[in-house]
Scaffold this motif. Structure first.
Motif, PDB file in Angstrom:
ATOM      1  N   GLU A 178      34.830  45.547  38.135  1.00 49.40           N
ATOM      2  CA  GLU A 178      36.426  45.675  38.522  1.00 49.40           C
ATOM      3  C   GLU A 178      37.192  46.701  37.752  1.00 49.40           C
ATOM      4  OE1 GLU A 178      38.358  43.414  35.007  1.00 49.40           O
ATOM      5  OE2 GLU A 178      36.605  43.722  34.008  1.00 49.40           O
TER       6      GLU A 178
ATOM      7  N   ARG B 172      37.651  32.445  48.431  1.00 48.61           N
ATOM      8  CA  ARG B 172      38.870  33.436  48.208  1.00 48.61           C
ATOM      9  C   ARG B 172      38.333  34.595  48.716  1.00 48.61           C
ATOM     10  NH1 ARG B 172      37.161  30.580  42.608  1.00 48.61           N
ATOM     11  NH2 ARG B 172      39.659  29.693  41.512  1.00 48.61           N
TER      12      ARG B 172
ATOM     13  N   GLY C   1      25.035  38.813  30.125  1.00 48.13           N
ATOM     14  CA  GLY C   1      25.910  38.674  31.436  1.00 48.13           C
ATOM     15  C   GLY C   1      26.362  36.373  31.648  1.00 48.13           C
ATOM     16  N   PRO C   2      27.105  36.481  31.725  1.00 50.04           N
ATOM     17  CA  PRO C   2      27.165  35.347  31.499  1.00 50.04           C
ATOM     18  C   PRO C   2      26.337  34.711  32.277  1.00 50.04           C
ATOM     19  CG  PRO C   2      29.842  35.920  33.033  1.00 50.04           C
ATOM     20  CD  PRO C   2      28.190  36.929  31.764  1.00 50.04           C
TER      21      PRO C   2
ATOM     22  N   GLY D  92      42.030  47.154  35.938  1.00 53.32           N
ATOM     23  CA  GLY D  92      43.244  46.914  37.833  1.00 53.32           C
ATOM     24  C   GLY D  92      43.462  44.915  37.098  1.00 53.32           C
ATOM     25  N   ALA D  93      44.670  45.463  38.470  1.00 54.46           N
ATOM     26  CA  ALA D  93      44.874  43.504  38.130  1.00 54.46           C
ATOM     27  C   ALA D  93      44.699  43.448  39.889  1.00 54.46           C
ATOM     28  CB  ALA D  93      46.245  43.903  38.406  1.00 54.46           C
ATOM     29  N   TYR D  94      43.760  42.223  39.589  1.00 56.74           N
ATOM     30  CA  TYR D  94      42.685  41.626  40.752  1.00 56.74           C
ATOM     31  C   TYR D  94      42.575  40.435  40.889  1.00 56.74           C
ATOM     32  CZ  TYR D  94      41.019  46.247  41.105  1.00 56.74           C
ATOM     33  OH  TYR D  94      41.100  47.799  41.382  1.00 56.74           O
ATOM     34  N   PRO D  95      42.830  39.865  41.919  1.00 53.31           N
ATOM     35  CA  PRO D  95      42.500  38.542  41.649  1.00 53.31           C
ATOM     36  C   PRO D  95      41.323  37.722  41.516  1.00 53.31           C
ATOM     37  CG  PRO D  95      42.750  39.114  43.574  1.00 53.31           C
ATOM     38  CD  PRO D  95      43.337  40.381  42.835  1.00 53.31           C
ATOM     39  N   PHE D  96      41.453  36.709  40.635  1.00 54.53           N
ATOM     40  CA  PHE D  96      40.106  36.184  40.066  1.00 54.53           C
ATOM     41  C   PHE D  96      39.034  35.716  41.431  1.00 54.53           C
ATOM     42  CE2 PHE D  96      36.578  32.816  39.589  1.00 54.53           C
ATOM     43  CZ  PHE D  96      36.374  33.041  38.525  1.00 54.53           C
TER      44      PHE D  96
ATOM     45  N   THR E 159      36.021  22.142  41.069  1.00 56.81           N
ATOM     46  CA  THR E 159      36.790  22.973  40.824  1.00 56.81           C
ATOM     47  C   THR E 159      35.649  23.783  40.740  1.00 56.81           C
ATOM     48  OG1 THR E 159      38.037  22.586  39.370  1.00 56.81           O
ATOM     49  CG2 THR E 159      37.700  24.503  38.897  1.00 56.81           C
TER      50      THR E 159
ATOM     51  N   PRO F 297      28.671  28.794  33.714  1.00 59.85           N
ATOM     52  CA  PRO F 297      28.265  30.001  34.388  1.00 59.85           C
ATOM     53  C   PRO F 297      26.767  30.965  34.238  1.00 59.85           C
ATOM     54  CG  PRO F 297      29.937  30.789  33.275  1.00 59.85           C
ATOM     55  CD  PRO F 297      29.693  29.813  32.528  1.00 59.85           C
TER      56      PRO F 297
ATOM     57  N   ASP G   2      35.757  28.011  39.464  1.00 60.10           N
ATOM     58  CA  ASP G   2      36.122  28.919  39.650  1.00 60.10           C
ATOM     59  C   ASP G   2      34.666  29.174  37.880  1.00 60.10           C
ATOM     60  OD1 ASP G   2      37.321  29.727  36.719  1.00 60.10           O
ATOM     61  OD2 ASP G   2      39.314  29.012  38.454  1.00 60.10           O
ATOM     62  N   ARG G   3      35.411  29.806  36.802  1.00 60.70           N
ATOM     63  CA  ARG G   3      34.428  30.046  36.102  1.00 60.70           C
ATOM     64  C   ARG G   3      33.197  28.944  35.629  1.00 60.70           C
ATOM     65  NH1 ARG G   3      36.390  35.182  31.876  1.00 60.70           N
ATOM     66  NH2 ARG G   3      36.474  36.019  33.155  1.00 60.70           N
ATOM     67  N   LEU G   4      33.500  27.680  35.366  1.00 60.70           N
ATOM     68  CA  LEU G   4      32.832  27.134  35.225  1.00 60.70           C
ATOM     69  C   LEU G   4      33.469  25.954  36.219  1.00 60.70           C
ATOM     70  CD1 LEU G   4      32.216  25.838  31.950  1.00 60.70           C
ATOM     71  CD2 LEU G   4      34.063  24.302  32.251  1.00 60.70           C
ATOM     72  N   PHE G   5      32.035  25.725  36.502  1.00 58.38           N
ATOM     73  CA  PHE G   5      32.311  25.077  38.230  1.00 58.38           C
ATOM     74  C   PHE G   5      32.250  23.141  37.553  1.00 58.38           C
ATOM     75  CE2 PHE G   5      30.746  26.319  42.126  1.00 58.38           C
ATOM     76  CZ  PHE G   5      31.349  28.150  41.999  1.00 58.38           C
TER      77      PHE G   5
END
Lengths: 592, 564
Positions: free
Chosen positions: A319, A194, A344-345, A149-153, A384, A366, A386-389
Motif C-alpha cells: 500500500e 477483485r 505477518g497474518p 492512500g485510499a485503495y480498495p481492499f 466470502t 489468514p 476477504d481477510r477471513l475466508f
C-alpha cells in the motif's frame, strides 16, 4: 530462462573455467551441482565479496541498463564507451570475466552476434549484493504521521488466484478452435476477481486474444500455467492436480513470495527499471513504511518504479501513503524468500486453525495455509473471500466432495483435524444426512483425474499465456571458448614489450601502437607516468605524412577525462594498456 | 498482526468477534455502538457495520475517531483502510444538515454553504425547498409537508438529517399505569424498559423525539410502548404487523394501564373503530381502494395523534414509509428485535422513524434473567413402513403433509412430555387432523381457531393457573396465545420455511419463568423426508440467532414409553 537452465546448457569450456574457481570448486567437492551453485544466493554473496572491482562495476551497469534482457556485446560496448567511463577493452574483458564466473551467460544469434544476459531469477540477488538500497524504514514516530492512500481492499494475489484456480478445477476453461478462451469462461472468471483488467493493462503486458480476454484473467491463467497449477490441452485449460498439490503445499506468504519472483521474471525481466524496482522492493521488510526515493536512488527510472508499485498494490502486496509530502509505501506481505516465515497474518509461522461453526460455515483466518484452503474449496461453497475466508458446507458441496473421493469419515476427520476440535453436532448430522442422500456408492473410485502423476517440478517456470516483450532468444548458448586472442585479435602478433612498458619508438611504430589500441578499443599510456592514460578515439592524418590521435585523457578517479588531440611527436614514450588480464585470468580460466 | 486480539474486521465492514476470547467484553464495547449483530452461531459472532449503524452511533454521541481507535485496539489483523475511511466519512456526515423550527417556519441548516449548494443539485431535495439558497447561505426554508421526504431524500444521498424541529403534542389523554394489573400482578417496568423509555423521551423540555428501541424477543417491547404512551399522555396510534399482535396490545393496555375498552380501538380488517388509543395492522393501512390509493389513509388524520408506535418496525411495509414521511411532526417510536430488514430499507427507518435510541443485547437479557434461556432440539422420528411407502409414492405437494403427519410423532411427543413431566408445555401443529388424533391418543386438550373464543380463553387461563400442564394448539390459535409460563414447545408440523414464524414461536416460550427454568423448543422431523432439509434451514437460522441447537434421534426406550 533461469540460472539452473542456463547452467545446464553451458559449453564444456566455460563450464570447466567456472568450475576452476575456488568458491565453485569447493561447493562442487561438497556435492553441489553447478546448476545449484550458480543459482544460489550464498555463492553469489561469496563471489560479490571477492570479485574484481571492474567485474562488479560491469555487473552493476548491466543490471541497471539491461536488467535480465539479452544485450548485444558490440552495442553494449559502444554504449559503455559513450558513457566515458569504460574502454571497449575493459568492457569486453569484464563481460568475459563475468561469463567465466558463471554470472553472465552468452548466446549467439544465427548470424553470429553474441548476446549476453543475466538469468532473471538471479537479478534480485545481484541487485541486493551490488546495488543495495540501504533504505531504512520510517521509525515508529514517523510511521504515526503516514497518511495511507485510499485503495480498495485487495486479497494477496496467492489467494485471489487460489479462488480462480479452484473455480477452474470445478469447470475447466474452454478454448475455442483458435485457442482463445471462450468469452463466457473469461467473463465468469473475471467477474469473480477483485483485480481489474485495467490495473493489469496499465502495466502493459501483452497477451493473445486481447479483445475477448480481460488482462486480469489472462494474468490468472498465465500464472496458473507458469506455476504448473493449470495445464493447457487442445480445447481447454484445466487444473493439473499433482502440480497443484505441490503448489498448495506452502504458506500463503511463501506462495506470494514465489508469485512475486515469477512475476518479476516473467513481467519485469525485459525492463531493467522494473526488474530493479521488483528486486529492490522485495528486499524491504513487510509492514514497515519506506520512502520511495530511498529505493529509486539506486538508479531506477521513476516510471518503472511507479509501474511496479502500482502492480504490487493491485496484487494486494503493498500500500502507498504520504509522509510529510513524500511518497512512501509498505509491503503487506514478505516478498523475500528468506523472510516468508516471519511475521505477518499470512506467514507460515503463525499457522492458524479454521473454525467450523454449528451452522455449517467454516471460517478460515489468514494464517491458514494454501493446502487447507485448496481442500476446503473442493468440499465447501465459498461464501466470502476477504481477510477471513468463509466457506459453507451444503448438500451440493457434499455432492461435489463425494465425486472428488471424499468419504464421510474422512471428511469429518479432516475437518476436525484442521479445526482442532470436534465437529458441532448439527454439522455432524448434516454430513451424515447429505452423505446418506448422495449414496456412498456413488463415490468415484478414483478421486480426481490423474493425468499428471509424474513427480511435479518444484521449480515453477512453465511457459504462460502472457508474452513478455523482448524476451531474450536463449535457445543456443555461445560455444566459442573465451580467450585473450578472441578478445584482442592479433594479440600474439605484436611484440610483448608494447604491452609491458612505455617505449620510445619510431613514429611509424608509434602509429602502429595507436592503430592497435584503436582496434582493441583500449587505452594508451603516454609518457612514463603510470596511470596517465589516453583513450584513443580516432587517428587523423594531418598531411605531409604527419598524423595525430584524437581521444581523451582518462581521469584515474572516475575514468572520465578531458578530450585532446595528440600529434605524433607527443605520443612518446608509449605503451598499449590492456585491462588486467592477469587478474582476470589468474586461475587460468582465460584460454589462449 | 496480534493474535491475542479477539476482533476480525473484513473489508466490507463485517466484524467477527470471538466470544470465547478473554478480551471479548472489551471488544464488544468497541463493536456494539457501531454495528448490528448479524448472527452468532457458536463462538464467532458476526456484526454488520452499515451506513445506518454508523449514523446510529453518531446520533448516540459516538465519534468517528473514538470508534476507529477502539476497533484498532482490539483488531487481530488491523483495520482495513477502506473500512476506516467509511467510518470516518459516514459518521462525520451525521449532523451536517439539521432541520430546525424558526419563527419563519421550517429551516434546513447546513454546516457550510458549499454543502447546501451541493444539495441544490439534487432535484428530489430541491423539491422540498421553499426557495433557492443564495451562494453564501447555510440555511433554506423547507415546505412543512416535505419534512419527511426531505429527510428520506438526503439520507438516500448519504446525508442524514438531524431533526431538531420538534413535535406537536397531540390530543391530551389522561392515562397512567395501574398499580396492579387487572389480573392482580404488580405493574412494574424492568430497569431496561424504563431506560428505553427515558432514551426515547430524552432530556429535552419538549419531551424527546423519535427513534427505535431494540429489545430481544420476549423482553417485553410492549411495555416500553405503553410506558411511552403513558408518560406523554397523548392520543396514540399503534401499528403492528398482524391482528394477533393487535389483540395482544389491546389486552396489555387494558390489563396494565388505566385505559378502558372504550378508549382503545381496534382497526383491522374485521373491526374499524378509531379511539384515543387505536391499534391497527400495517396490512389494513396499505389496503388500496381501486385507483385512489390507500383506503384507510385517513386513519392518520382521524385524530390528533401525539405518538405513533411502530411495532416490529423491521417489518414496516414500504407504503407505510410513504405515509410516515408526512407525519414527521408526530413523535414516532419504533420497536423491534432487529434493525436488519430483509428488504434492506434500513435507511428509510433511520430517516423517517429515527435513529436507534436504545438496545439491550439478547445475551444481557438472558444473563439477567429477563428472558429465558432456550435450548432448541430437532428430534428425528422414524416412519413406519406404510407411511414411508406412502411418502415415496406421493407427489411433491402431498409429501410435505405425509411427513408432517407421521403417526410416530405422537409417541415422540409422549416421550418428550415425560422427559419434562410437570413443566408447562405446548404442542403446536399445522394440520388439524393430526392434532385431533394426537389429542385423542395422548389425552390432551386441543385449542384450534374453530374453538369459540370464550372456551379458548378458559383453557388458556387454566393453563396459566397451572391446572392444565399441556395444551395442543393449532398454528392459528398459537399466535393469539399469551402463555408466559409455557416452558416447553413441541412443534410437530408446520410450514417449516418461515424464519419469521420460527422466531415468533420461539418468542412464545422465551418469557422468563417464575421458576427461573430454561425453555425447551422441540421440532419433530420425519427421518428420511424433505422435512430434514427444511428443518436444517430453520435450525441454521436458530443457530445463527445464537440458540443452542441439537439433533436427537427419537428412541423408543426413552422415558415415557410406559406413560399411559
Amino acid at each position: 530462462m533461469n540460472a539452473r537452465e542456463c547452467a545446464a546448457g553451458l559449453p564444456d569450456s566455460v563450464r570447466r573455467a567456472i568450475e576452476s574457481d575456488p568458491a565453485v570448486r569447493r561447493r562442487r567437492e561438497g556435492g553441489m551441482e553447478l546448476e545449484q551453485i550458480l543459482s544460489s544466493s550464498e555463492w553469489a554473496a561469496e563471489w560479490a565479496s571477492r570479485a574484481d572491482r571492474l567485474l562488479k562495476e560491469a555487473l552493476r551497469r548491466i543490471m541497471l541498463r539491461y536488467g535480465a534482457s539479452a544485450f548485444e556485446e558490440e552495442k553494449s560496448e559502444e554504449e559503455a564507451i559513450r558513457d566515458g567511463r569504460w574502454t571497449g577493452a575493459e568492457w569486453r574483458v569484464a563481460l568475459a570475466g563475468l561469463r567465466l564466473a558463471g554470472v553472465l551467460f552468452a548466446v549467439r544469434k544465427p548470424w553470429g552476434d553474441r548476446l549476453y544476459y543475466v538469468p532473471a531469477d538471479m537479478a534480485a540477488i545481484w541487485q541486493r549484493l551490488l546495488l543495495p538500497t540501504g533504505a531504512e524504514p520510517l521509525n515508529l514516530q514517523e510511521t504515526g504521521e503516514v497518511a495511507a492512500g485510499a485503495y480498495p481492499f485487495r486479497l494477496p494475489l496467492s489467494l485471489e488466484l487460489l479462488s480462480v484456480w479452484a473455480d477452474i478445477r470445478r469447470t475447466a476453461v474452454a478454448l475455442t478452435a483458435k485457442g482463445a478462451v471462450s468469452k463466457p469462461s473469461a467473463a465468469k472468471i473475471g467477474s469473480a476477481m477483485r483485480l481489474t483488467a485495467e490495473e493489469v493493462e496499465a502495466f502493459g503486458l501483452a497477451h493473445a486474444h486481447r479483445d475477448q480476454l480481460p488482462a486480469s484473467v489472462a494474468l490468472a491463467l498465465d500464472l496458473g500455467l507458469r506455476t504448473g497449477v493449470l495445464s493447457r490441452r487442445e480445447r481447454e485449460i484445466s487444473v493439473s492436480f499433482a502440480r497443484a498439490d505441490v503448489w498448495m503445499n506452502r504458506s500463503v506468504q511463501a506462495a506470494d513470495a514465489e508469485l512475486h519472483r515469477l512475476a518479476m521474471c516473467a513481467y519485469a525481466a525485459h525492463d531493467p527499471g522494473r526488474l530493479m524496482a521488483a528486486s529492490a522492493v522485495s528486499g524491504c521488510r513487510a509492514f514497515s513504511w519506506y520512502r520511495d526515493r530511498d529505493i529509486v536512488r539506486i538508479g531506477i527510472a521513476p516510471g518503472a518504479w511507479e509501474a511496479w508499485l502500482h502492480l504490487l498494490v493491485a496484487f494486494g502486496w503493498a500500500e502507498r501513503g504520504i509522509y510529510r509530502g513524500e511518497a512512501v509505501f509498505r509491503l503487506l506481505t514478505e516478498l523475500s524468500d528468506e523472510r516468508t516465515r516471519t511475521s505477518g497474518p499470512y506467514a507460515a509461522a503463525t499457522e492458524e486453525r479454521v473454525a467450523v461453526m454449528p451452522d455449517g460455515e467454516i471460517y478460515v483466518p489468514p494464517g491458514v495455509g494454501m493446502q487447507v484452503r485448496w481442500r476446503l474449496e473442493s468440499v465447501c461453497e465459498r461464501v466470502t473471500a476477504d481477510r477471513l475466508f468463509v466457506y459453507r458446507l451444503s448438500a451440493p458441496s457434499i455432492r461435489r466432495a463425494c465425486a472428488g473421493g471424499w468419504r464421510e469419515p474422512e471428511l469429518r476427520e479432516y475437518l476436525e483435524e484442521v479445526s482442532g476440535s470436534e465437529l458441532p453436532g448439527p454439522v455432524r448430522e448434516a454430513l451424515r444426512d447429505w452423505y446418506r442422500t448422495n449414496g456412498q456408492d456413488r463415490i468415484a473410485e478414483s478421486p480426481e483425474p490423474e493425468e499428471d502423476s509424474l513427480p511435479p517440478a518444484q521449480d515453477f517456470s512453465g511457459s504462460g499465456w502472457i508474452c513478455a516483450a523482448a524476451a531474450p532468444p536463449l535457445d543456443r548458448q555461445d560455444e566459442e571458448p573465451v580467450s585473450a586472442a578472441g578478445l584482442f585479435p592479433g594479440l600474439t602478433d605484436i611484440p610483448p614489450i608494447w604491452l609491458r612498458k612505455p617505449g620510445s619508438y619510431h613514429a611509424t611504430t608509434r602509429r602502429e601502437l595507436v592503430r592497435r589500441a584503436l582496434g582493441w578499443r583500449t587505452a594508451l599510456q603516454v609518457g612514463e607516468e603510470e596511470g596517465r592514460l589516453f583513450v584513443p578515439e580516432a587517428l587523423e592524418t594531418a598531411g605531409g605524412g604527419k598524423w595525430r590521435v584524437r581521444g581523451r585523457w582518462r581521469n584515474a578517479a572516475d575514468g572520465e577525462g578531458e578530450p585532446d588531440a595528440l600529434p605524433a611527436e607527443r605520443c612518446s614514450p608509449l605503451m598499449i594498456v590492456l585491462p588486467d588480464l592477469e587478474r582476470l585470468t589468474a586461475s587460468g580460466r582465460l584460454e589462449g | 498482526m496480534d493474535a491475542s486480539l479477539p476482533l476480525l474486521i473484513q473489508s466490507d465492514g463485517t466484524l467477527i468477534l470471538d466470544e470465547q476470547h478473554p478480551l471479548y467484553a472489551e471488544a464488544l464495547e468497541a463493536v456494539r455502538p457501531i454495528a448490528e449483530i448479524g448472527k452468532q452461531p457458536g463462538r464467532l459472532h458476526t456484526y454488520r457495520m452499515t451506513k445506518v449503524s454508523l449514523w446510529n452511533a453518531a446520533a448516540a454521541g459516538e465519534t468517528a475517531d473514538r470508534a476507529v481507535a477502539r476497533l484498532r485496539s482490539c483488531s487481530r489483523y488491523g483495520l482495513p483502510a477502506s473500512v476506516e475511511r467509511e467510518i470516518l466519512e459516514t459518521m462525520d456526515s451525521y449532523g451536517r444538515f439539521r432541520l430546525v423550527s424558526r419563527p419563519s417556519g421550517l429551516m434546513l441548516l447546513a454546516d457550510h454553504p458549499e454543502r447546501l449548494r451541493t444539495a441544490y443539485a439534487w432535484p428530489e431535495v430541491v423539491a422540498c425547498f421553499e426557495s433557492s439558497p443564495e451562494n453564501d447561505e447555510t440555511g433554506v426554508g423547507i415546505r412543512p409537508e416535505k419534512r419527511g421526504i426531505l429527510k428520506s431524500a438526503l439520507a438516500a444521498r448519504g446525508c442524514p438529517v438531524l431533526d431538531e424541529a420538534g413535535y406537536r403534542d397531540g390530543g391530551a389523554m389522561a392515562v397512567s399505569m395501574r398499580e396492579r394489573s387487572l389480573g392482580g400482578k404488580p405493574v412494574r417496568l424492568r430497569p431496561y424498559q424504563k431506560e428505553a423509555v427515558d432514551a426515547f423521551l430524552g432530556s429535552s423540555v419538549d419531551g424527546g423525539g423519535s427513534g427505535v428501541v431494540v429489545l430481544p424477543c420476549g423482553a417485553g417491547k410492549t411495555w416500553v410502548g405503553m410506558s411511552a404512551l403513558v408518560r406523554l399522555g397523548c392520543e396514540t396510534l399503534i401499528l403492528t404487523p398482524n391482528s394477533v399482535s393487535v389483540t395482544q396490545w389491546i389486552r396489555e393496555l387494558i390489563e396494565n394501564t388505566t385505559l378502558t375498552e372504550q378508549e382503545v380501538g381496534e382497526y383491522t380488517g374485521r373491526n374499524k373503530s378509531v379511539r384515543p388509543v387505536t391499534v391497527a395492522t400495517y396490512q389494513v393501512l396499505t389496503r388500496r381502494a381501486g385507483q385512489e390509493g390507500p383506503a384507510h389513509w385517513s386513519l392518520f388524520e382521524d385524530r390528533d395523534w401525539g405518538l405513533i408506535i411502530y411495532d416490529e418496525v423491521h417489518l414496516l411495509p414500504a407504503p407505510v414509509f410513504r405515509m410516515t414521511a408526512d407525519l414527521q411532526a408526530t413523535r414516532r417510536l419504533g420497536l423491534t428485535a432487529t434493525l436488519v430488514r430483509e428488504d434492506g430499507r434500513e435507511t428509510e427507518v433511520f430517516a423517517l422513524i429515527g435513529p436507534k435510541l436504545y438496545e439491550m443485547p439478547w445475551k444481557t437479557g438472558e444473563r439477567e434473567g429477563w428472558i429465558a434461556e432456550a435450548a432448541c432440539t430437532e428430534i428425528r422420528v422414524g416412519m413406519d413402513e406404510r407411511s414411508a411407502r406412502r411418502y415415496q409414492e406421493a407427489g411433491a405437494r402431498a409429501r410435505h403433509r405425509i411427513a408432517g403427519e407421521n403417526p410416530a410423532k405422537a409417541e415422540a411427543v409422549r416421550r418428550l412430555l415425560a422427559r419434562h413431566e410437570g413443566v408447562p408445555a405446548l404442542v403446536i401443529g399445522q394440520y388439524l387432523d393430526q392434532l385431533r388424533r394426537m389429542a385423542r391418543e395422548l389425552g390432551l386438550p386441543l385449542v384450534t381457531g374453530e374453538m369459540p373464543h370464550a372456551e379458548r380463553r378458559e383453557l388458556f387461563d387454566r393453563f396459566n393457573r397451572g391446572e392444565v400442564r399441556t395444551l395442543i394448539v393449532s398454528k392459528v390459535a398459537n399466535f393469539a396465545v399469551d402463555l408466559p409460563e409455557a416452558a416447553v414447545a413441541i412443534q410437530v408440523s408446520g410450514s417449516y420455511g418461515s424464519r419469521q414464524e420460527e422466531a415468533q414461536r420461539l418468542g412464545r416460550i422465551l418469557r422468563p419463568k417464575a421458576s427461573g427454568a430454561k425453555a425447551w423448543f422441540y421440532t419433530l422431523v420425519s427421518e428420511g423426508t424433505e422435512e430434514v432439509e427444511y428443518a436444517r434451514n430453520r435450525g441454521r437460522f436458530l443457530v445463527e440467532q445464537g440458540y443452542s441447537y441439537a439433533v436427537e434421534h427419537d428412541r423408543a426406550d426413552e422415558p415415557g414409553e410406559e406413560t399411559p
